[in-house]
Design a protein around this motif. Structure first.
Motif, PDB file in Angstrom:
ATOM      1  N   GLU A 105       0.837  -1.207   0.000  1.00 38.67           N
ATOM      2  CA  GLU A 105       0.000   0.000   0.000  1.00 38.67           C
ATOM      3  C   GLU A 105       0.869   1.253   0.000  1.00 38.67           C
ATOM      4  O   GLU A 105       0.571   2.222  -0.714  1.00 38.67           O
ATOM      5  CB  GLU A 105      -0.953   0.007   1.203  1.00 38.67           C
ATOM      6  CG  GLU A 105      -2.058  -1.028   1.140  1.00 38.67           C
ATOM      7  CD  GLU A 105      -2.944  -0.861  -0.075  1.00 38.67           C
ATOM      8  OE1 GLU A 105      -3.291   0.288  -0.436  1.00 38.67           O
ATOM      9  OE2 GLU A 105      -3.276  -1.887  -0.707  1.00 38.67           O
ATOM     10  N   GLU A 106       1.942   1.245   0.765  1.00 38.17           N
ATOM     11  CA  GLU A 106       2.857   2.396   0.804  1.00 38.17           C
ATOM     12  C   GLU A 106       3.515   2.603  -0.562  1.00 38.17           C
ATOM     13  O   GLU A 106       3.645   3.733  -1.038  1.00 38.17           O
ATOM     14  CB  GLU A 106       3.928   2.184   1.883  1.00 38.17           C
ATOM     15  CG  GLU A 106       3.447   2.332   3.300  1.00 38.17           C
ATOM     16  CD  GLU A 106       4.550   2.038   4.329  1.00 38.17           C
ATOM     17  OE1 GLU A 106       5.744   2.015   3.958  1.00 38.17           O
ATOM     18  OE2 GLU A 106       4.181   1.829   5.484  1.00 38.17           O
ATOM     19  N   LEU A 107       3.977   1.489  -1.169  1.00 39.80           N
ATOM     20  CA  LEU A 107       4.613   1.590  -2.489  1.00 39.80           C
ATOM     21  C   LEU A 107       3.629   2.091  -3.543  1.00 39.80           C
ATOM     22  O   LEU A 107       3.980   2.900  -4.407  1.00 39.80           O
ATOM     23  CB  LEU A 107       5.206   0.243  -2.900  1.00 39.80           C
ATOM     24  CG  LEU A 107       6.460  -0.204  -2.129  1.00 39.80           C
ATOM     25  CD1 LEU A 107       6.860  -1.625  -2.529  1.00 39.80           C
ATOM     26  CD2 LEU A 107       7.614   0.760  -2.365  1.00 39.80           C
ATOM     27  N   LYS A 108       2.369   1.613  -3.491  1.00 39.20           N
ATOM     28  CA  LYS A 108       1.364   2.072  -4.440  1.00 39.20           C
ATOM     29  C   LYS A 108       1.092   3.560  -4.251  1.00 39.20           C
ATOM     30  O   LYS A 108       0.934   4.296  -5.238  1.00 39.20           O
ATOM     31  CB  LYS A 108       0.067   1.273  -4.277  1.00 39.20           C
ATOM     32  CG  LYS A 108       0.147  -0.125  -4.851  1.00 39.20           C
ATOM     33  CD  LYS A 108      -1.182  -0.845  -4.703  1.00 39.20           C
ATOM     34  CE  LYS A 108      -1.095  -2.264  -5.249  1.00 39.20           C
ATOM     35  NZ  LYS A 108      -2.373  -2.995  -5.127  1.00 39.20           N
ATOM     36  N   ALA A 109       1.053   4.014  -3.022  1.00 42.25           N
ATOM     37  CA  ALA A 109       0.817   5.428  -2.754  1.00 42.25           C
ATOM     38  C   ALA A 109       1.998   6.258  -3.274  1.00 42.25           C
ATOM     39  O   ALA A 109       1.822   7.330  -3.877  1.00 42.25           O
ATOM     40  CB  ALA A 109       0.614   5.657  -1.256  1.00 42.25           C
ATOM     41  N   GLU A 110       3.221   5.760  -3.040  1.00 38.53           N
ATOM     42  CA  GLU A 110       4.421   6.465  -3.517  1.00 38.53           C
ATOM     43  C   GLU A 110       4.453   6.501  -5.044  1.00 38.53           C
ATOM     44  O   GLU A 110       4.791   7.513  -5.657  1.00 38.53           O
ATOM     45  CB  GLU A 110       5.679   5.783  -2.972  1.00 38.53           C
ATOM     46  CG  GLU A 110       6.945   6.548  -3.270  1.00 38.53           C
ATOM     47  CD  GLU A 110       8.179   5.906  -2.649  1.00 38.53           C
ATOM     48  OE1 GLU A 110       9.280   6.292  -3.081  1.00 38.53           O
ATOM     49  OE2 GLU A 110       8.047   5.028  -1.778  1.00 38.53           O
TER      50      GLU A 110
END
Length: 163
Positions: free
Chosen positions: A8-13
Motif C-alpha cells: 500500500e505504501e509503495l502504491k501510494a508512492e
C-alpha cells in the motif's frame, strides 16, 4: 515477499511520483511555449538556431586532435594517390605513343587510308593519296557533314516507304 502494508505504501508512492511527473511535464510544456514566444519576439528562428548549433559543432569537431590527425592523413594519402594516378597516366600515354609507332599500327593505319581513299573514289569524291591517319579521318568526317544526305531521316517502317 512484501507485506500488504508495504504494498500500500509503495502504491501510494507510485501514484505520488506519477502525479509529480505529470505536473513537471505540464510545467515543462508551459516553459517551452514561453521560450518559443520570447524567441519569436527576438526574431530568433529554429533555422537560425540550427545553423548556429551546426557551425559551433563543426568548429568544435575541427579543433579535435582526432580530426586534425585524420585530415593530415587523408591529405597525405590524396597527394600520394594524385602522384600515382599521374604516373599511370604518363605510362599509358607512353604506351599509346609506342603503340602508334609500332609496325602493326602503321599497317592498320595504311589499310584504313587505302579503304577510305577507295571509298571516296567510288562515291565520287576526290582521290586523296598519302596523308596522315588524322587527315584522312578528318576529311572523311568533313565530307560526311557536307553530304546532301546529312541529317536526312531514313524511313523506319514499310508504311513510311510506301508513302
Amino acid at each position: 515477499m512484501i507485506s500488504e502494508e508495504e504494498k500500500e505504501e509503495l502504491k501510494a508512492e507510485l501514484a505520488k511520483l506519477e502525479d509529480e511527473i505529470s505536473t513537471l511535464r505540464q510545467v515543462l510544456a508551459a516553459k517551452e511555449k514561453h521560450l518559443i514566444e520570447i524567441k519569436q519576439k527576438l526574431g530568433m528562428s529554429l533555422m537560425n538556431e540550427l545553423k548556429q548549433n551546426f557551425s559551433k559543432s563543426w568548429h568544435d569537431m575541427q579543433t579535435t586532435s582526432a580530426y586534425k590527425k585524420t585530415h593530415e592523413t587523408l591529405s597525405h594519402a590524396g597527394q600520394k594517390a594524385t602522384a600515382a594516378i599521374s604516373n599511370v597516366g604518363t605510362a599509358i600515354s607512353k604506351k599509346f605513343g609506342d603503340m602508334r609507332n609500332s609496325p602493326t599500327f602503321k599497317s592498320f593505319e595504311e589499310k584504313v587510308e587505302t579503304t577510305v581513299t577507295s571509298l571516296k573514289t567510288k562515291v565520287g569524291g576526290t582521290s586523296h593519296t598519302g596523308g596522315s591517319f588524322e587527315e584522312v579521318l578528318s576529311s572523311t568526317a568533313n565530307a560526311s557533314a557536307q553530304s546532301p544526305l546529312a541529317g536526312t531521316r531514313l524511313p523506319e517502317s514499310e508504311e513510311e516507304l510506301q508513302c
